[in-house]
Design a protein around this motif. Structure first.
Motif, PDB file in Angstrom:
ATOM      1  N   VAL A  26     -12.341  13.174  16.373  1.00 16.43           N
ATOM      2  CA  VAL A  26     -13.099  11.230  16.095  1.00 16.43           C
ATOM      3  C   VAL A  26     -13.415  11.333  15.067  1.00 16.43           C
ATOM      4  O   VAL A  26     -13.084  10.255  14.395  1.00 16.43           O
ATOM      5  CB  VAL A  26     -14.078  11.647  17.028  1.00 16.43           C
ATOM      6  N   ALA A  27     -13.321  12.318  14.299  1.00 10.86           N
ATOM      7  CA  ALA A  27     -13.593  12.199  12.504  1.00 10.86           C
ATOM      8  C   ALA A  27     -12.027  11.931  12.266  1.00 10.86           C
ATOM      9  O   ALA A  27     -12.315  11.141  11.397  1.00 10.86           O
ATOM     10  CB  ALA A  27     -13.904  13.619  12.177  1.00 10.86           C
ATOM     11  N   VAL A  28     -11.815  12.213  12.432  1.00 12.56           N
ATOM     12  CA  VAL A  28     -10.019  11.514  11.493  1.00 12.56           C
ATOM     13  C   VAL A  28      -9.635  10.876  13.154  1.00 12.56           C
ATOM     14  O   VAL A  28      -8.752   9.663  11.397  1.00 12.56           O
ATOM     15  CB  VAL A  28      -8.405  12.464  13.100  1.00 12.56           C
ATOM     16  N   ALA A  29      -9.314  10.264  14.043  1.00 10.21           N
ATOM     17  CA  ALA A  29      -9.512   8.733  13.965  1.00 10.21           C
ATOM     18  C   ALA A  29     -11.149   7.766  12.830  1.00 10.21           C
ATOM     19  O   ALA A  29     -10.132   6.589  12.785  1.00 10.21           O
ATOM     20  CB  ALA A  29      -9.706   8.090  15.437  1.00 10.21           C
ATOM     21  N   LEU A  30     -11.688   8.214  12.655  1.00  3.36           N
ATOM     22  CA  LEU A  30     -12.578   7.529  11.944  1.00  3.36           C
ATOM     23  C   LEU A  30     -12.335   7.844  10.364  1.00  3.36           C
ATOM     24  O   LEU A  30     -11.844   5.799   9.544  1.00  3.36           O
ATOM     25  CB  LEU A  30     -13.532   7.912  11.908  1.00  3.36           C
ATOM     26  N   ALA A  31     -11.915   8.652   9.918  1.00  3.34           N
ATOM     27  CA  ALA A  31     -10.875   8.644   8.731  1.00  3.34           C
ATOM     28  C   ALA A  31      -9.696   7.041   8.570  1.00  3.34           C
ATOM     29  O   ALA A  31      -9.466   6.595   7.390  1.00  3.34           O
ATOM     30  CB  ALA A  31     -10.690  10.057   8.172  1.00  3.34           C
ATOM     31  N   CYS A  32      -8.830   7.552   9.783  1.00  3.34           N
ATOM     32  CA  CYS A  32      -7.857   6.782   9.596  1.00  3.34           C
ATOM     33  C   CYS A  32      -8.366   5.254   9.578  1.00  3.34           C
ATOM     34  O   CYS A  32      -7.510   4.336   9.222  1.00  3.34           O
ATOM     35  CB  CYS A  32      -6.753   6.981  10.448  1.00  3.34           C
ATOM     36  N   ALA A  33      -9.195   4.460  11.013  1.00  4.07           N
ATOM     37  CA  ALA A  33      -9.419   2.947  10.997  1.00  4.07           C
ATOM     38  C   ALA A  33      -9.671   2.856   9.463  1.00  4.07           C
ATOM     39  O   ALA A  33      -9.654   1.777   8.935  1.00  4.07           O
ATOM     40  CB  ALA A  33     -10.704   3.232  11.794  1.00  4.07           C
ATOM     41  N   LYS A  34     -10.922   3.905   8.385  1.00  2.46           N
ATOM     42  CA  LYS A  34     -11.008   2.936   7.440  1.00  2.46           C
ATOM     43  C   LYS A  34      -9.898   3.528   6.434  1.00  2.46           C
ATOM     44  O   LYS A  34     -10.166   2.422   5.687  1.00  2.46           O
ATOM     45  CB  LYS A  34     -12.353   4.028   6.940  1.00  2.46           C
ATOM     46  N   ALA A  35      -9.308   4.217   6.634  1.00  4.31           N
ATOM     47  CA  ALA A  35      -8.659   4.270   5.468  1.00  4.31           C
ATOM     48  C   ALA A  35      -7.021   2.344   5.561  1.00  4.31           C
ATOM     49  O   ALA A  35      -7.000   2.729   4.830  1.00  4.31           O
ATOM     50  CB  ALA A  35      -7.050   5.644   5.673  1.00  4.31           C
ATOM     51  N   LYS A  36      -6.827   2.508   7.223  1.00  3.34           N
ATOM     52  CA  LYS A  36      -6.471   0.737   7.260  1.00  3.34           C
ATOM     53  C   LYS A  36      -7.010   0.050   6.890  1.00  3.34           C
ATOM     54  O   LYS A  36      -6.878  -0.995   6.662  1.00  3.34           O
ATOM     55  CB  LYS A  36      -6.333   1.011   8.853  1.00  3.34           C
ATOM     56  N   GLU A  37      -8.095  -0.088   6.807  1.00  4.63           N
ATOM     57  CA  GLU A  37      -9.205  -1.200   6.745  1.00  4.63           C
ATOM     58  C   GLU A  37      -9.011  -1.589   5.415  1.00  4.63           C
ATOM     59  O   GLU A  37      -8.858  -2.883   4.726  1.00  4.63           O
ATOM     60  CB  GLU A  37     -10.688  -1.102   7.035  1.00  4.63           C
ATOM     61  N   LEU A  38      -9.050  -0.044   4.526  1.00  7.49           N
ATOM     62  CA  LEU A  38      -9.019  -0.155   3.369  1.00  7.49           C
ATOM     63  C   LEU A  38      -7.692  -1.356   2.382  1.00  7.49           C
ATOM     64  O   LEU A  38      -7.134  -1.770   1.693  1.00  7.49           O
ATOM     65  CB  LEU A  38      -9.300   0.310   2.329  1.00  7.49           C
ATOM     66  N   LEU A  39      -6.079  -1.032   3.119  1.00  8.10           N
ATOM     67  CA  LEU A  39      -5.061  -1.424   3.059  1.00  8.10           C
ATOM     68  C   LEU A  39      -4.860  -2.698   3.154  1.00  8.10           C
ATOM     69  O   LEU A  39      -4.568  -3.166   2.339  1.00  8.10           O
ATOM     70  CB  LEU A  39      -4.348  -0.025   4.139  1.00  8.10           C
ATOM     71  N   GLY A  40      -5.577  -2.971   4.573  1.00  8.53           N
ATOM     72  CA  GLY A  40      -5.038  -4.422   4.220  1.00  8.53           C
ATOM     73  C   GLY A  40      -4.123  -4.774   4.971  1.00  8.53           C
ATOM     74  O   GLY A  40      -4.046  -6.168   4.751  1.00  8.53           O
ATOM     75  N   GLU A  41      -3.373  -3.823   5.733  1.00  6.77           N
ATOM     76  CA  GLU A  41      -1.690  -4.635   5.515  1.00  6.77           C
ATOM     77  C   GLU A  41      -1.146  -3.817   6.158  1.00  6.77           C
ATOM     78  O   GLU A  41      -1.812  -2.809   6.744  1.00  6.77           O
ATOM     79  CB  GLU A  41      -1.397  -4.951   4.362  1.00  6.77           C
ATOM     80  N   GLU A  42      -0.127  -4.269   7.028  1.00  7.36           N
ATOM     81  CA  GLU A  42       0.814  -3.204   8.091  1.00  7.36           C
ATOM     82  C   GLU A  42       0.968  -1.820   6.798  1.00  7.36           C
ATOM     83  O   GLU A  42       0.873  -1.436   5.940  1.00  7.36           O
ATOM     84  CB  GLU A  42       1.894  -3.142   8.147  1.00  7.36           C
ATOM     85  N   ILE A  43       0.549  -0.677   7.618  1.00  2.00           N
ATOM     86  CA  ILE A  43       1.042   0.657   7.352  1.00  2.00           C
ATOM     87  C   ILE A  43       3.082   0.948   7.178  1.00  2.00           C
ATOM     88  O   ILE A  43       3.273   0.920   8.001  1.00  2.00           O
ATOM     89  CB  ILE A  43       0.126   1.936   8.258  1.00  2.00           C
ATOM     90  N   VAL A  44       3.550   1.530   6.520  1.00  7.38           N
ATOM     91  CA  VAL A  44       4.529   1.795   5.090  1.00  7.38           C
ATOM     92  C   VAL A  44       5.271   3.606   5.924  1.00  7.38           C
ATOM     93  O   VAL A  44       5.699   4.291   5.966  1.00  7.38           O
ATOM     94  CB  VAL A  44       4.817   1.303   4.393  1.00  7.38           C
ATOM     95  N   LYS A  45       3.703   4.080   4.947  1.00  7.67           N
ATOM     96  CA  LYS A  45       3.243   5.394   4.741  1.00  7.67           C
ATOM     97  C   LYS A  45       2.180   5.688   5.034  1.00  7.67           C
ATOM     98  O   LYS A  45       1.285   5.200   4.269  1.00  7.67           O
ATOM     99  CB  LYS A  45       4.737   5.856   3.422  1.00  7.67           C
ATOM    100  N   HIS A  46       1.946   6.689   5.730  1.00 14.89           N
ATOM    101  CA  HIS A  46       0.657   7.625   6.277  1.00 14.89           C
ATOM    102  C   HIS A  46       0.797   9.066   5.606  1.00 14.89           C
ATOM    103  O   HIS A  46       1.796   9.681   6.063  1.00 14.89           O
ATOM    104  CB  HIS A  46       0.052   7.221   7.347  1.00 14.89           C
ATOM    105  N   ASN A  47      -0.277   9.245   5.087  1.00 12.35           N
ATOM    106  CA  ASN A  47      -0.260  11.355   5.439  1.00 12.35           C
ATOM    107  C   ASN A  47      -1.694  11.922   5.943  1.00 12.35           C
ATOM    108  O   ASN A  47      -2.733  11.355   4.637  1.00 12.35           O
ATOM    109  CB  ASN A  47       0.112  12.082   3.449  1.00 12.35           C
ATOM    110  N   VAL A  48      -1.631  12.499   6.551  1.00  3.28           N
ATOM    111  CA  VAL A  48      -2.686  12.691   6.844  1.00  3.28           C
ATOM    112  C   VAL A  48      -2.849  14.902   6.377  1.00  3.28           C
ATOM    113  O   VAL A  48      -2.010  15.302   7.177  1.00  3.28           O
ATOM    114  CB  VAL A  48      -3.186  12.417   8.334  1.00  3.28           C
TER     115      VAL A  48
END
Length: 434
Positions: A26-48
């Protein structure tokens, strides 16, 4: 009496919260959700990147709303439909369509989740890159504690430089370092009911998910199996078996990914289940007033926090077995007699019995450990109620309960660090086998 009532209420408010799904994914999903909101566009590359303990705890667990297991689906759910404003209930608002999209995402895209080189128990770092923008999010120390937020190069939050200083300062004033169990119990007894009435919500919440696990076989079906055995006369309808049954059933449902929230304790839903449901079983057999029940829950959660203060938030030992069960047994012993010697004795019984229970991550098998934890909590309280106690300086049991818990912490936090590495390596090796 040393008056620390306000401090204790503050701990309860901070550490007793609803959560949907196993806390690490859940904490990982929370961090990913926040990062996506801050990105503000489609994800091209990610690293967790996650700490080894988060990696261990999230590897095999069921995720609410989907049949998939583990951290990769949690990453995708956070990206696709997570809302960070929901905190540890980030998965609760996901629609069936969003879950389907997340499943398709991990089927069609490589998802990168790796152990970070850190000694932090709780650490999650998400780096995203879009066509034109980037973002970065870091959670540290607690599962919903954002310490770094960056959007396209603009730093929105940075508490990283102060982390070590803050921890040092907190240690100097942390009442859990110096408080005695007697002081803790006396202060809880003097609390205003209205300040801790919210704890009763945990009974309703955790009973509901336990009932789900009893009505149908989910996960391993530990609680369901105990219930059927009681109906067949193989097990007696007593306090110990009822505590095992409902505690295990709630864990069965939660670890299977049933989409129902639980009241967590000290950053863990399973801790909350273990800290609360044995008390519920006791209350069914020996009904209490709401105020007495709330104060027993306060003792359970606070003793759990006390133990975790010395063992660490995540460790090589099962926190449900050594921490939440200690809280539950202290609370039940207090309900039985109110005698502080019996409360302390019950706690030391846990140190003497379950101190070696390892944590090999969150998974369906946790229901078996929670059954053992609930059983030990009841057994320890019952034995102490008969004035039967572990002698002083017996194994790691010390001269008093405080020393016993500190000894448990030394074994857990320092003594088993290598054990933790081996557990993670074993699990990782098995996970790679196709």
């Amino acid at each position: 009496m040393k008056d620390i009532r306000r401090n204790l209420v503050d701990i309860l408010v901070a550490e007793v919260k609803p959560a949907l799904g196993c806390t690490e994914p859940v904490a990982v999903a929370l961090a990913c959700a926040k990062a996506k909101e801050l990105l503000g566009e489609e994800i091209v590359k990610h690293n967790v990147l996650v700490s080894p303990n988060v990696y261990k705890n999230g590897m095999c667990v069921g995720i609410p709303g989907t049949e998939r297991l583990g951290l990769k689906i949690s990453v995708a759910l956070g990206f696709i439909g997570g809302h960070s404003e929901n905190g540890l209930r980030v998965l609760e608002t996901l629609t069936t369509e969003e879950v389907k999209q997340a499943e398709e995402y991990i089927d069609n895209n490589p998802v990168s989740v790796s152990p970070a080189e850190t000694k932090e128990k709780v650490y999650i770092e998400v780096n995203l890159k879009g066509a034109t923008r980037t973002s970065k999010v870091v959670i540290r120390t607690k599962h919903d504690n954002f310490v770094y937020l960056e959007s396209n190069g603009d730093v929105l939050l940075s508490e990283e430089p102060q982390v070590e200083v803050a921890v040092t300062t907190e240690k100097e004033v942390n009442i859990l370092d110096t408080i005695t169990i007697k002081e803790l119990v006396e202060n809880v007894e003097a609390l205003d009911f209205k300040d801790i009435e919210f704890l009763l919500e945990g009974i309703t919440m955790n009973q509901e998910i336990a009932n789900y696990g009893l009505d149908q076989k989910v996960g391993i079906g530990v609680g369901y199996g105990i219930k059927k055995s009681m109906e067949q006369g193989l097990l007696g309808d007593d306090l110990l078996n009822n505590a095992m049954m409902i505690t295990a059933a709630a864990s069965d449902a939660r670890m299977a990914g049933v989409k129902m929230p639980v009241m967590s304790s000290n950053g863990s839903g399973n801790h909350g289940i273990t800290a609360i449901l044995p008390i519920v079983a006791y209350n069914k057999k020996f009904p209490q007033t709401d105020e007495k029940l709330a104060k027993s829950l306060a003792i359970s959660h606070l003793v759990t926090a006390y133990v975790k203060n010395f063992t660490g938030r995540l460790s090589a030992v099962c926190g449900c077995g050594v921490a939440a069960s200690t809280g539950a047994t202290a609370a039940m012993s207090w309900l039985m007699s109110g005698d502080i010697k019996q409360v302390e004795g019950a706690m030391e019984h846990i140190v003497a019995s379950l101190s070696g229970m390892i944590c090999d991550g969150a998974k369906s098998g946790c229901a078996l450990k929670l059954a053992s934890a609930a059983s030990a909590a009841v057994q320890s309280a019952v034995i102490a109620n008969q004035n039967c106690f572990v002698p002083q300086k017996n194994g790691i049991v010390g001269s008093n309960v405080e020393e016993s818990i500190q000894n448990l912490g030394r074994v857990s936090d320092k003594g088993m660090s290598v054990t933790d590495e081996v557990i993670i390596n074993v699990m990782d090796d098995m996970n790679k086998v196709k």
